[in-house]
Design an enzyme around this catalytic site. Sequence first.
Site, PDB file in Angstrom:
ATOM      1  N   SER A 137       0.888  -1.284   0.100  1.00 19.02           N
ATOM      2  CA  SER A 137      -0.046   0.083   0.162  1.00 19.02           C
ATOM      3  C   SER A 137       0.840   1.198  -0.047  1.00 19.02           C
ATOM      4  O   SER A 137       1.949   1.050   0.425  1.00 19.02           O
ATOM      5  CB  SER A 137      -0.813   0.010   1.297  1.00 19.02           C
ATOM      6  OG  SER A 137      -1.446   1.416   1.417  1.00 19.02           O
ATOM      7  N   TYR A 150      -2.079  -0.904  10.370  1.00 14.44           N
ATOM      8  CA  TYR A 150      -2.287  -1.568   8.894  1.00 14.44           C
ATOM      9  C   TYR A 150      -0.953  -0.995   8.038  1.00 14.44           C
ATOM     10  O   TYR A 150      -0.221  -1.733   7.321  1.00 14.44           O
ATOM     11  CB  TYR A 150      -3.517  -0.781   7.924  1.00 14.44           C
ATOM     12  CG  TYR A 150      -3.531  -1.190   6.700  1.00 14.44           C
ATOM     13  CD1 TYR A 150      -4.140  -2.347   6.038  1.00 14.44           C
ATOM     14  CD2 TYR A 150      -3.196  -0.132   5.746  1.00 14.44           C
ATOM     15  CE1 TYR A 150      -4.311  -2.513   5.068  1.00 14.44           C
ATOM     16  CE2 TYR A 150      -3.497  -0.179   4.364  1.00 14.44           C
ATOM     17  CZ  TYR A 150      -3.969  -1.590   4.032  1.00 14.44           C
ATOM     18  OH  TYR A 150      -4.158  -1.821   2.614  1.00 14.44           O
TER      19      TYR A 150
HETATM   20  N1  LIG Z   1      -8.960  -1.265  -1.490  1.00  6.50           N
HETATM   21  C1  LIG Z   1      -7.819  -0.376  -1.419  1.00  6.50           C
HETATM   22  O1  LIG Z   1      -8.059   0.879  -1.541  1.00  6.50           O
HETATM   23  C2  LIG Z   1      -6.498  -0.879  -1.191  1.00  6.50           C
HETATM   24  C3  LIG Z   1      -5.250   0.130  -1.196  1.00  6.50           C
HETATM   25  C4  LIG Z   1      -3.973  -0.424  -0.832  1.00  6.50           C
HETATM   26  C5  LIG Z   1      -3.910  -1.753  -0.728  1.00  6.50           C
HETATM   27  N2  LIG Z   1      -4.761  -2.561  -0.710  1.00  6.50           N
HETATM   28  C6  LIG Z   1      -4.360  -3.888  -0.462  1.00  6.50           C
HETATM   29  O2  LIG Z   1      -4.752  -4.763  -1.470  1.00  6.50           O
HETATM   30  C7  LIG Z   1      -5.213  -6.091  -0.941  1.00  6.50           C
HETATM   31  C8  LIG Z   1      -6.624  -6.664  -1.652  1.00  6.50           C
HETATM   32  O3  LIG Z   1      -7.342  -5.179  -1.148  1.00  6.50           O
HETATM   33  P1  LIG Z   1      -9.079  -5.422  -1.415  1.00  6.50           P
HETATM   34  O4  LIG Z   1      -9.420  -4.062  -1.625  1.00  6.50           O
HETATM   35  O5  LIG Z   1      -9.325  -6.293  -2.883  1.00  6.50           O
HETATM   36  O6  LIG Z   1      -9.745  -5.839  -0.154  1.00  6.50           O
HETATM   37  P2  LIG Z   1     -11.303  -6.778  -0.084  1.00  6.50           P
HETATM   38  O7  LIG Z   1     -12.086  -6.586  -1.053  1.00  6.50           O
HETATM   39  O8  LIG Z   1     -11.571  -6.409   1.305  1.00  6.50           O
HETATM   40  O9  LIG Z   1     -10.747  -8.312   0.184  1.00  6.50           O
HETATM   41  C9  LIG Z   1     -10.045  -8.716   0.933  1.00  6.50           C
HETATM   42  C10 LIG Z   1      -9.438 -10.154   0.835  1.00  6.50           C
HETATM   43  O10 LIG Z   1      -8.909 -10.850   1.907  1.00  6.50           O
HETATM   44  C11 LIG Z   1      -9.423 -12.196   2.465  1.00  6.50           C
HETATM   45  N3  LIG Z   1      -9.402 -12.266   3.653  1.00  6.50           N
HETATM   46  C12 LIG Z   1      -9.677 -11.375   4.715  1.00  6.50           C
HETATM   47  N4  LIG Z   1      -9.570 -11.848   5.869  1.00  6.50           N
HETATM   48  C13 LIG Z   1      -8.772 -13.022   5.695  1.00  6.50           C
HETATM   49  C14 LIG Z   1      -8.194 -13.904   6.583  1.00  6.50           C
HETATM   50  N5  LIG Z   1      -8.483 -13.996   7.904  1.00  6.50           N
HETATM   51  N6  LIG Z   1      -7.666 -15.065   6.019  1.00  6.50           N
HETATM   52  C15 LIG Z   1      -7.444 -15.263   4.645  1.00  6.50           C
HETATM   53  N7  LIG Z   1      -8.015 -14.196   3.920  1.00  6.50           N
HETATM   54  C16 LIG Z   1      -8.740 -13.210   4.219  1.00  6.50           C
HETATM   55  C17 LIG Z   1     -11.029 -11.940   1.926  1.00  6.50           C
HETATM   56  O11 LIG Z   1     -11.325 -13.329   1.707  1.00  6.50           O
HETATM   57  P3  LIG Z   1     -13.013 -13.581   1.965  1.00  6.50           P
HETATM   58  O12 LIG Z   1     -13.610 -12.630   0.990  1.00  6.50           O
HETATM   59  O13 LIG Z   1     -13.179 -14.840   1.064  1.00  6.50           O
HETATM   60  O14 LIG Z   1     -13.452 -13.599   3.078  1.00  6.50           O
HETATM   61  C18 LIG Z   1     -10.848 -11.285   0.556  1.00  6.50           C
HETATM   62  O15 LIG Z   1     -10.428 -12.442  -0.484  1.00  6.50           O
HETATM   63  C19 LIG Z   1      -4.956  -5.890   0.405  1.00  6.50           C
HETATM   64  O16 LIG Z   1      -3.571  -6.627   0.842  1.00  6.50           O
HETATM   65  C20 LIG Z   1      -5.199  -4.689   0.665  1.00  6.50           C
HETATM   66  O17 LIG Z   1      -4.388  -4.166   1.959  1.00  6.50           O
HETATM   67  C21 LIG Z   1      -6.246  -2.209  -1.053  1.00  6.50           C
END
Ligand SMILES: NC(=O)c1ccc[n+]([C@@H]2O[C@H](COP(=O)([O-])OP(=O)(O)OC[C@H]3O[C@@H](n4cnc5c(N)ncnc54)[C@H](OP(=O)(O)O)[C@@H]3O)[C@@H](O)[C@H]2O)c1
Length: 242
Positions: A137, A150
């Site tokens: 991030s 985080y």
């Molecule tokens: N969205 C943003 O603005 C943003 C910005 C910077 C970085 N990121 C990073 O990008 C990555 C993906 O983010 P996203 O926005 O796609 O998030 P998201 O839509 O909230 O998806 C989160 C994912 O993590 C899985 N997960 C949650 N808790 C878990 C656990 N205890 N064990 C194993 N898996 C778990 C979920 O699985 P289930 O759905 O099956 O429960 C889901 O597949 C993350 O690392 C996040 O920090 C996101």
Amino acid sequence: MRRAIVFGATGGIGQAICTELAQSGWSLYLHCHTKWQEACQLSQKLMQQYPEQDFIPIRLSFLAENSDLSKFVQDLLPLNAAVFAQGITDYHFVNGQEMNQVDDMIKVNLTTPIKLAGLLEPLLTKNDFSRIVFLGSVYGKQASALEAVYSATKAGLTAFSQGYAREVASANLTVNVVAPGAVDTAMNAMISAEDMSKVKEEIPAGRLARGSDVSYWVNVLLDKRSSYLTGQTIYVSGGWLI
Ligand SMILES: NC(=O)c1ccc[n+]([C@@H]2O[C@H](COP(=O)([O-])OP(=O)(O)OC[C@H]3O[C@@H](n4cnc5c(N)ncnc54)[C@H](OP(=O)(O)O)[C@@H]3O)[C@@H](O)[C@H]2O)c1
């Protein structure tokens, strides 16, 4: 056949990564935590589109014990790549943060990915080339108030990748981080529309990232020709916070 495991395949970014990698000819394990139906549905959809490739849904909690992580890895087919697109956050001041939530965030975002990378290494380095990509991030570079823990986990991934990349470079295993800015996914659902429009105003590109803005770079890093780029963190933020 090139096969990757995408952790967090049910997330907003993970789905985009699976779609893009499938289009590039990858067979995939689609990992989920709670959304088993979604993982199965996406696997089936990709199977119909790309019948020559394999798409296998798979479940694991990143809060699992060490022995469960070892068992999970033992059952996997040969792999060329692992993409860590799972992750959790929590908006709290540190002095009001639940201690269990601190432990969980560090485990899901940092410690379990590190352990899985080590466990997956023998499977990956059996191939002539292999890849690990972590989702970091921009907050790993410029940490955010209310997301200090985080931010620390994401900075940890950047440092870990630099060091680990040096250990495995001679085995043609590259290790990189793709670090998005603000992406339009469920992870940001708890931010109010008003606060989100303030974030948008700060982003030079004038919009949040789409999943495909991020998956593009993951796909490039997994390409065989990306063999000389390792230990890097690539910020995909539309010019925000860099
Ligand atoms: N969205 C943003 O603005 C943003 C910005 C910077 C970085 N990121 C990073 O990008 C990555 C993906 O983010 P996203 O926005 O796609 O998030 P998201 O839509 O909230 O998806 C989160 C994912 O993590 C899985 N997960 C949650 N808790 C878990 C656990 N205890 N064990 C194993 N898996 C778990 C979920 O699985 P289930 O759905 O099956 O429960 C889901 O597949 C993350 O690392 C996040 O920090 C996101």
